[in-house]
Each structure stands twice: as C-alpha cells, then as structure tokens.
Design a protein around this motif. Sequence first.
Motif, PDB file in Angstrom:
ATOM      1  N   LYS A 160     -22.798 -19.747  -7.457  1.00  0.00           N
ATOM      2  CA  LYS A 160     -23.248 -20.381  -6.220  1.00  0.00           C
ATOM      3  C   LYS A 160     -22.078 -21.042  -5.514  1.00  0.00           C
ATOM      4  O   LYS A 160     -21.167 -21.562  -6.160  1.00  0.00           O
ATOM      5  CB  LYS A 160     -24.338 -21.413  -6.513  1.00  0.00           C
ATOM      6  N   LYS A 216     -24.852 -24.714   1.038  1.00  0.00           N
ATOM      7  CA  LYS A 216     -24.954 -24.157  -0.302  1.00  0.00           C
ATOM      8  C   LYS A 216     -25.391 -22.709  -0.152  1.00  0.00           C
ATOM      9  O   LYS A 216     -26.242 -22.400   0.677  1.00  0.00           O
ATOM     10  CB  LYS A 216     -25.962 -24.933  -1.157  1.00  0.00           C
ATOM     11  N   GLU A 240     -25.708 -18.590  -2.299  1.00  0.00           N
ATOM     12  CA  GLU A 240     -25.694 -17.834  -3.544  1.00  0.00           C
ATOM     13  C   GLU A 240     -25.108 -16.453  -3.310  1.00  0.00           C
ATOM     14  O   GLU A 240     -25.160 -15.905  -2.209  1.00  0.00           O
ATOM     15  CB  GLU A 240     -27.125 -17.714  -4.111  1.00  0.00           C
TER      16      GLU A 240
END
Length: 213
Positions: free
Chosen positions: A69, A90, A92
């Motif tokens: 991540k 954030k 992934e």
Amino acid sequence: MGKPEMKIGEISKPRFEFRTFGQNFEESAKRMARLSVPIPEKVWERESVEIYILSKTNDINNTKIRDGKMDIKTYIETVDGLEQWNPLMKGEFPIAKEVLEKDVFPAFQVKMPKLTKDTYTVEEFLAMIDAHPDLQGVRVYKQRFGYMVNNTLCEVGNVLINGAKVVTINSESTEIEDIKKTIADCKLDGVENINYLQAIKRVIGWINKPLAN
C-alpha cells in the motif's frame, strides 16, 4: 473541557511531532520507557519493511510503500520547532494510471514519466522510480518500541536505511505543550528535530549534513 486523550492506533486531528535520528539515545530511551504509562501489548514492539520514495525536488510530501500500500503525508506547518503532517492520500497496488497522474507524481514535484498502462504493480512502479533521475526508492527496516508519555505517542526505533543502522526517538500529539514537556522529561532539549525524509536524504548523501549524533 479537558484536552483530548491520545489513543494509540486511532485517527485524530493532524498531530505535531518531534523526531530525531542519530546513533545513540540510550539515556533518553531509558527515561521514556520509565515515564511511560501502560500501553496495549500490540504496540510494545513492531517490525516493518517499507520503501520510501525520495525526490530531489520535494521535502514536503512523505511517500512510502508498506504491505503493498502507498501512503503519502504532506507537511502543513512548523510551530515552536514541531512539524505538523497530514495524510494526503492512501492507495493500493495495482495502482491506477489516473492516481499516479493526479496524486502520486505531482507529490514528487518532478517530471512525470510516460504512463502507457491503465494500472501498475508495485514492481512496475518501483522500476519507474529507479529509472527516474530525480527519484530513488530506499528500503527502510523499522523495529519500533512504543510508549506513551505525558499523553503523547512515543517510540524508540532501530532503523536500517539501505542497511545503514540509525536510531530514532519521537513524541507526537495534537497538543504542543505535551510534546515540549516530554522532550524536557526525556532529556532531549536542544536535539535537532529531523523527520524521516531529511534523515534518509542525509544517510544516502542527498543532504550534506550529519544526523543529531
């Protein structure tokens, strides 16, 4: 109404932080351990392997990859020598081309490479970083010991930056005066505040300056 109580692992408003890096903070680490109130067992000791993405032109956005991540924090301000950082994004992996174009490469403040795929794996992304003249991926291993002193979240950590061992110690909170008291109680007055970006750049030779000791 009293000050909000800091809770380990919970999201709060953006925190201020004192952190430093060097070779030896043994006395301060002992004081921090003895002054700490009991904390959850899950944060007594933690280990992680992370990859920080360093940019020669950026000191305000902190980008790292952990457990597949991506995490980017951005610098807000400095008050009384303490830095405030806030989450910027954030993501992934595989990561979308649009995210790289709109969020990731702008945070590095460098010329964007040509993106020809809709998504990129972590290996493909790191290959682009390695090929870029102004970017570098740096492997960082952390062994962190958590504490709580004066209602501030604290840690002492053994850190390997591309294999070079350094020690870090920190205190963070939403309340500046609590951090100042912790700095004094742990005998860290006058020690330079050095964030991860600055520490890594010093270790890899991008900044010609030593660590705190």
